[in-house]
Write an enzyme that holds these catalytic residues in place. Structure first.
Site, mmCIF file in Angstrom:
data_model
loop_
_atom_site.group_PDB
_atom_site.id
_atom_site.type_symbol
_atom_site.label_atom_id
_atom_site.label_comp_id
_atom_site.label_asym_id
_atom_site.label_seq_id
_atom_site.Cartn_x
_atom_site.Cartn_y
_atom_site.Cartn_z
ATOM 1 N N ARG A 27 55.514 41.782 12.430
ATOM 2 C CA ARG A 27 56.359 41.103 11.446
ATOM 3 C C ARG A 27 57.107 39.926 12.058
ATOM 4 O O ARG A 27 57.293 38.903 11.454
ATOM 5 C CB ARG A 27 57.359 42.088 10.835
ATOM 6 C CG ARG A 27 56.743 42.841 9.679
ATOM 7 C CD ARG A 27 57.524 44.049 9.352
ATOM 8 N NE ARG A 27 57.581 44.946 10.510
ATOM 9 C CZ ARG A 27 58.024 46.174 10.488
ATOM 10 N NH1 ARG A 27 58.477 46.674 9.394
ATOM 11 N NH2 ARG A 27 58.039 46.928 11.563
ATOM 12 N N ARG A 30 54.457 35.657 16.091
ATOM 13 C CA ARG A 30 53.182 34.998 15.851
ATOM 14 C C ARG A 30 52.260 35.357 17.021
ATOM 15 O O ARG A 30 52.752 35.645 18.124
ATOM 16 C CB ARG A 30 53.364 33.483 15.806
ATOM 17 C CG ARG A 30 54.125 32.997 14.592
ATOM 18 C CD ARG A 30 54.418 31.527 14.723
ATOM 19 N NE ARG A 30 55.217 31.269 15.925
ATOM 20 C CZ ARG A 30 55.434 30.080 16.446
ATOM 21 N NH1 ARG A 30 54.916 29.011 15.907
ATOM 22 N NH2 ARG A 30 56.177 29.935 17.531
ATOM 23 N N ASN A 159 42.867 47.504 38.558
ATOM 24 C CA ASN A 159 44.233 47.634 38.045
ATOM 25 C C ASN A 159 45.025 46.478 38.650
ATOM 26 O O ASN A 159 45.057 46.341 39.869
ATOM 27 C CB ASN A 159 44.879 48.944 38.515
ATOM 28 C CG ASN A 159 44.080 50.170 38.113
ATOM 29 O OD1 ASN A 159 43.405 50.180 37.097
ATOM 30 N ND2 ASN A 159 44.155 51.214 38.920
ATOM 31 N N MET A 168 48.844 48.883 45.014
ATOM 32 C CA MET A 168 48.770 47.874 46.084
ATOM 33 C C MET A 168 48.803 46.494 45.425
ATOM 34 O O MET A 168 48.118 46.278 44.422
ATOM 35 C CB MET A 168 47.448 48.006 46.848
ATOM 36 C CG MET A 168 47.162 49.386 47.400
ATOM 37 S SD MET A 168 48.189 49.817 48.809
ATOM 38 C CE MET A 168 47.466 48.833 50.106
ATOM 39 N N HIS A 172 42.533 43.614 44.752
ATOM 40 C CA HIS A 172 41.484 44.605 45.027
ATOM 41 C C HIS A 172 40.991 45.206 43.716
ATOM 42 O O HIS A 172 41.647 45.090 42.684
ATOM 43 C CB HIS A 172 42.035 45.734 45.904
ATOM 44 C CG HIS A 172 43.045 46.573 45.166
ATOM 45 N ND1 HIS A 172 44.338 46.154 44.953
ATOM 46 C CD2 HIS A 172 42.938 47.776 44.549
ATOM 47 C CE1 HIS A 172 44.989 47.065 44.246
ATOM 48 N NE2 HIS A 172 44.170 48.061 43.984
ATOM 49 N N HIS A 241 20.036 40.981 25.990
ATOM 50 C CA HIS A 241 20.197 42.435 26.107
ATOM 51 C C HIS A 241 19.919 42.904 27.544
ATOM 52 O O HIS A 241 18.862 42.621 28.105
ATOM 53 C CB HIS A 241 19.234 43.114 25.125
ATOM 54 C CG HIS A 241 19.425 44.588 25.068
ATOM 55 N ND1 HIS A 241 20.449 45.171 24.363
ATOM 56 C CD2 HIS A 241 18.743 45.604 25.673
ATOM 57 C CE1 HIS A 241 20.384 46.484 24.505
ATOM 58 N NE2 HIS A 241 19.363 46.762 25.302
HETATM 59 P P1 AMP Z 1 45.562 50.832 43.009
HETATM 60 O O1 AMP Z 1 46.364 52.097 43.082
HETATM 61 O O2 AMP Z 1 44.882 50.597 41.725
HETATM 62 O O3 AMP Z 1 46.393 49.652 43.459
HETATM 63 O O4 AMP Z 1 44.388 50.981 44.049
HETATM 64 C C1 AMP Z 1 44.623 50.954 45.442
HETATM 65 C C2 AMP Z 1 43.834 52.057 46.068
HETATM 66 O O5 AMP Z 1 43.828 51.826 47.475
HETATM 67 C C3 AMP Z 1 44.449 53.430 45.848
HETATM 68 O O6 AMP Z 1 43.492 54.239 45.176
HETATM 69 C C4 AMP Z 1 44.741 53.931 47.255
HETATM 70 O O7 AMP Z 1 44.389 55.296 47.412
HETATM 71 C C5 AMP Z 1 43.881 53.060 48.141
HETATM 72 N N1 AMP Z 1 44.435 52.808 49.473
HETATM 73 C C6 AMP Z 1 45.745 52.645 49.814
HETATM 74 N N2 AMP Z 1 45.846 52.412 51.143
HETATM 75 C C7 AMP Z 1 44.590 52.392 51.648
HETATM 76 C C8 AMP Z 1 44.029 52.198 52.955
HETATM 77 N N3 AMP Z 1 44.819 51.955 53.997
HETATM 78 N N4 AMP Z 1 42.679 52.261 53.105
HETATM 79 C C9 AMP Z 1 41.894 52.522 52.032
HETATM 80 N N5 AMP Z 1 42.362 52.727 50.786
HETATM 81 C C10 AMP Z 1 43.687 52.662 50.581
HETATM 82 ZN ZN ZN Z 2 22.105 44.482 23.311
#
Ligand code: AMP
Ligand code: ZN
Ligand code: ZN
Length: 339
Positions: A27, A30, A159, A168, A172, A241
């Site tokens: 509501r 925009r 993430n 982290m 990554h 596809h």
């Molecule tokens: P996120 O939590 O989505 O940021 O993903 C980061 C991932 O990195 C997590 O699943 C952690 O378990 C993993 N992680 C953190 N420290 C390390 C490390 N030193 N070596 C490998 N994986 C790690």
């Molecule tokens: Zn398709």
């Protein structure tokens, strides 16, 4: 579908995820006023900055779990590293076996893809070719996992930002290999099959209508899906596809990288650097040939702008305040050359 958005709520069915989505225009706001309340501005704009406690920075490899491969291979000056997750959700060394009724040993693969050696650099800051190399590293790892006879499905995901689940800050993504096909994947295939049986069409081949299109590259389209569950949700879909992400060739991976960079840059600019998740939805490894005509891989990008509330958890229906046509128009028109 009319180009002028209706003023009344609308219920749409998403034939891919088999969900009903309620579009109820906000509501007070925009579509162009939507912004993230928890932006993720880099803690230090200097790309060479390394935090003393970050194991993902170049030079701190010894603080990480074992490496699987790096790109380029065999150099200290790596650009991407695929490593084992130090705190895996599932464990690769376990023998898969049944524990009892409804429970098996938690065997599986959980890897991390370090997308850059530099702490302050985020995925869309990389060049098109570099984002393409990240996509190639996903593909390489999924190809390896496809040869592991014990795995049925692989999820590649990212993430970004604490409220999107990241622990982290160094750029990554992650890869999880599962010894079973997860229920949302089976539900997606059941729904796509039903659509195919009725219409003779693949739900993703036909998902590219002009009013929901944001941008196209040579081989991919970026759209806001017709029944997007989340405001400013984007799907990047191969126009031809294709059932498996890991069949992507190098040229298409670079092409995909360019469109991914463009879309992430647009979302960041338009929505104030929101937390987001992306997921590559590919097909189960051991799909039988009759399923292939409606098995079509794609990437889903979900900016986290809303909290999921009780109604969504209880009903499985989502309420989206932004019509897909409006979100697509806003994102189509983002100008990255102006500040
Ligand atoms: P996120 O939590 O989505 O940021 O993903 C980061 C991932 O990195 C997590 O699943 C952690 O378990 C993993 N992680 C953190 N420290 C390390 C490390 N030193 N070596 C490998 N994986 C790690
Ligand atoms: Zn398709
Ligand atoms: Zn770092």
């Amino acid at each position: 579908m009319s180009s002028a958005p209706p003023r009344f709520p609308e219920i749409r069915r998403d034939v891919v995820f088999n969900r009903s989505v309620i579009f109820s225009p906000a509501r007070s706001r925009r579509p162009s006023d939507f912004k993230s309340h928890s932006p993720n501005k880099s803690p230090n704009p200097n790309p060479n900055y390394s935090t003393p406690s970050c194991p993902f920075c170049r030079g701190r490899e010894h603080e990480c779990a074992p490496e699987i491969f790096r790109i380029p291979h065999e150099t200290d000056q790596w650009k991407i590293r695929v490593i084992e997750n130090l705190y895996p959700a599932l464990r690769r060394e376990l023998e898969p076996s049944v524990l009892g009724e409804g429970a098996v040993i938690g065997f599986g693969i959980h890897d991390v893809v370090i997308e850059t050696p530099f702490h302050g650099v985020h995925l869309p800051d990389l060049s098109q070719a570099e984002v393409g190399e990240v996509v190639v590293s996903y593909r390489e790892r999924v190809c390896q996992l496809a040869k592991n006879g014990l795995l049925e499905y692989v999820q590649v995901f990212k993430n970004y930002g604490a409220s999107a689940g990241a622990s982290m800050t160094h750029s990554h993504s992650q890869i999880i290999g599962l010894p079973f096909v997860p229920p949302t994947v089976s539900a997606r295939f059941d729904s796509l099959k039903e659509h195919f049986d009725k219409s003779g069409k693949c739900g993703l081949c036909e998902a590219h209508s002009e009013d929901i299109l944001i941008n196209e590259s040579n081989h991919f389209s970026a759209i806001v899906p017709f029944a997007a569950s989340f405001p400013f949700e984007v799907w990047i879909i191969p126009r031809d596809h294709a059932s498996y992400f890991h069949d992507l060739d190098e040229k298409k991976a670079i092409d995909f990288g360019g469109l991914l960079k463009l879309i992430l840059s647009k979302l960041s600019k338009q929505l104030n650097d929101p937390p987001y998740n992306f997921m590559i939805h590919s097909s189960p490894f051991h799909l039988s040939p009759p399923h292939l005509p409606y098995a079509h891989w794609f990437m889903q990008i979900v900016p986290q702008l809303n909290v999921i509330g009780g109604f969504e958890i209880g009903s499985g229906c989502y309420i989206n305040p932004v019509f897909p046509e409006d979100a697509a128009k806003v994102l189509r028109e983002v100008n990255l050359t102006t500040s």
